[in-house]
Design a protein around this motif. Structure first.
Motif, PDB file in Angstrom:
ATOM      1  N   ALA A 181       1.072   4.113  -2.888  1.00 37.19           N
ATOM      2  CA  ALA A 181       0.911   5.538  -2.566  1.00 37.19           C
ATOM      3  C   ALA A 181       2.019   6.371  -3.217  1.00 37.19           C
ATOM      4  CB  ALA A 181       0.907   5.740  -1.056  1.00 37.19           C
ATOM      5  N   ASP A 220      -5.117   3.825   3.683  1.00 35.97           N
ATOM      6  CA  ASP A 220      -5.680   4.280   2.391  1.00 35.97           C
ATOM      7  C   ASP A 220      -4.801   5.299   1.657  1.00 35.97           C
ATOM      8  OD1 ASP A 220      -7.904   2.684   2.890  1.00 35.97           O
ATOM      9  OD2 ASP A 220      -8.880   4.276   4.039  1.00 35.97           O
ATOM     10  N   GLN A 228       0.835  -1.217   0.000  1.00 37.90           N
ATOM     11  CA  GLN A 228       0.000   0.000   0.000  1.00 37.90           C
ATOM     12  C   GLN A 228       0.866   1.262   0.000  1.00 37.90           C
ATOM     13  OE1 GLN A 228      -2.101  -1.538   3.504  1.00 37.90           O
ATOM     14  NE2 GLN A 228      -4.031  -1.247   2.409  1.00 37.90           N
ATOM     15  N   ARG A 240       1.227   6.664  -6.907  1.00 40.33           N
ATOM     16  CA  ARG A 240       0.160   7.640  -7.150  1.00 40.33           C
ATOM     17  C   ARG A 240       0.662   9.073  -6.967  1.00 40.33           C
ATOM     18  NH1 ARG A 240      -4.091   7.171  -3.392  1.00 40.33           N
ATOM     19  NH2 ARG A 240      -3.021   5.596  -2.126  1.00 40.33           N
ATOM     20  N   THR A 293      -0.238  12.110   4.712  1.00 40.90           N
ATOM     21  CA  THR A 293      -1.311  11.135   4.536  1.00 40.90           C
ATOM     22  C   THR A 293      -0.878   9.816   5.165  1.00 40.90           C
ATOM     23  OG1 THR A 293      -2.774  10.071   2.920  1.00 40.90           O
ATOM     24  CG2 THR A 293      -0.526  10.510   2.193  1.00 40.90           C
ATOM     25  N   ASP A 303      -4.974   8.656   1.384  1.00 42.07           N
ATOM     26  CA  ASP A 303      -5.851   9.546   0.604  1.00 42.07           C
ATOM     27  C   ASP A 303      -5.016  10.688   0.024  1.00 42.07           C
ATOM     28  OD1 ASP A 303      -7.763  11.274  -0.362  1.00 42.07           O
ATOM     29  OD2 ASP A 303      -8.813  11.548   1.538  1.00 42.07           O
ATOM     30  N   MET A 304      -5.101  10.886  -1.271  1.00 42.12           N
ATOM     31  CA  MET A 304      -4.310  11.912  -1.965  1.00 42.12           C
ATOM     32  C   MET A 304      -5.150  13.106  -2.414  1.00 42.12           C
ATOM     33  SD  MET A 304      -1.009  10.950  -2.355  1.00 42.12           S
ATOM     34  CE  MET A 304      -0.179   9.443  -1.844  1.00 42.12           C
ATOM     35  N   SER A 305      -6.401  13.203  -1.968  1.00 43.31           N
ATOM     36  CA  SER A 305      -7.281  14.261  -2.501  1.00 43.31           C
ATOM     37  C   SER A 305      -6.774  15.661  -2.164  1.00 43.31           C
ATOM     38  CB  SER A 305      -8.721  14.071  -2.028  1.00 43.31           C
ATOM     39  OG  SER A 305      -8.770  13.929  -0.624  1.00 43.31           O
ATOM     40  N   GLU A 327      -3.726  16.470  -4.299  1.00 42.61           N
ATOM     41  CA  GLU A 327      -4.126  16.849  -5.667  1.00 42.61           C
ATOM     42  C   GLU A 327      -4.506  18.327  -5.740  1.00 42.61           C
ATOM     43  OE1 GLU A 327      -7.179  13.977  -6.545  1.00 42.61           O
ATOM     44  OE2 GLU A 327      -5.755  12.613  -7.522  1.00 42.61           O
TER      45      GLU A 327
END
Length: 258
Positions: free
Chosen positions: A25, A241, A21, A28, A237, A243-245, A248
């Protein structure tokens, strides 16, 4: 205005996740367009289940060096207490070569007492840990200079911390990047103190890049942080999970600045 370009980093906290994971990450993050991916140098999670899943910092950076091709990588930040300074410098030089010159050597005095107690390091006092950091920096730089092959570039040194009397003096003497903690007002004040330390040690500390963590959307804090002199913004983060929101949004903000 700072002479440094606006950059966005993500701190991928190596906790509460399987390594697959974490690897995903990092992938991503590079695809999103971040400038830097950081991890941290601890042995246990800093929040959530205190005995949850966790991985070691520098072995991970070696893997990231091979996995990525564009972004810079580093620790936010390495704990000076956990490794002999000459060894740390040689690890940094090796990861610098593995990554093709994309390592940032982030370092700090250390603070997380559980790491020290569980792994048999002397926790001591904050003053002693900062003094140890000040002593380590010339050794690190000397060992980097002595390595064969030499590093691919002058490895940027980022020092994290905000102690106004001691830590910021070490930053003024040795850092290319200062990672500060706090809001824009705090960063502005400490930035001024850093500049004063620079004058005292005969260095133009205004040239040191300012870095800070952000946990809110750019429209809420970016203007104030930029006014405070920050050019490197790090969004953290956590697993599982990652989270990359928010990351971004910051990348989009950076790109919109032209």
């Amino acid at each position: 205005m700072s002479s440094h370009p606006l950059r966005i980093a993500v701190q991928i906290q190596p906790q509460h996740a399987e390594y697959a994971q974490i690897r995903d990450a990092v992938k991503r993050a590079e695809e999103i367009g971040v400038d830097v991916a950081f991890n941290w140098d601890h042995f246990y999670p800093l929040y959530g289940d205190p005995d949850g899943k966790h991985f070691e910092c520098w072995t991970m950076l070696g893997a990231w060096a091979e996995q990525t091709s564009r972004i810079e990588i580093g620790a936010l930040v390495t704990c000076n207490s956990y490794r002999n300074p000459d060894l740390l410098a040689d690890m940094a030089r090796t990861v610098d070569h593995m990554s093709g010159g994309r390592l940032i050597l982030g370092i700090g005095a250390g603070w997380f007492e559980k790491d020290y107690d569980q792994f048999g390091y002397e926790f001591g006092t904050a003053g002693k840990r900062i003094a140890d950091l000040a002593e380590a920096m010339p050794r690190i730089r000397a060992r980097l200079a002595a390595g064969n092959p030499a590093p691919t570039r002058e490895i940027p040194i980022m020092i994290g911390g905000g102690g106004e009397k001691k830590t910021l003096r070490v930053v003024a003497e040795h850092a290319d990047i200062w990672h500060g903690f706090g809001d824009a007002e705090t960063i502005t004040r400490k930035s001024g103190i850093l500049d004063e330390h620079g004058t005292a040690v005969g260095r133009d500390a205004t040239q040191i890049e300012r870095s800070a963590g952000v946990s809110e959307a750019p429209e809420e804090v970016a203007d104030a942080m930029v006014a405070a002199g920050v050019t490197l913004f790090t969004v953290s983060t956590s697993g599982p999970d990652f989270d990359m929101s928010l990351v971004e949004k910051w990348v989009q903000w950076r790109d919109a600045q032209g």
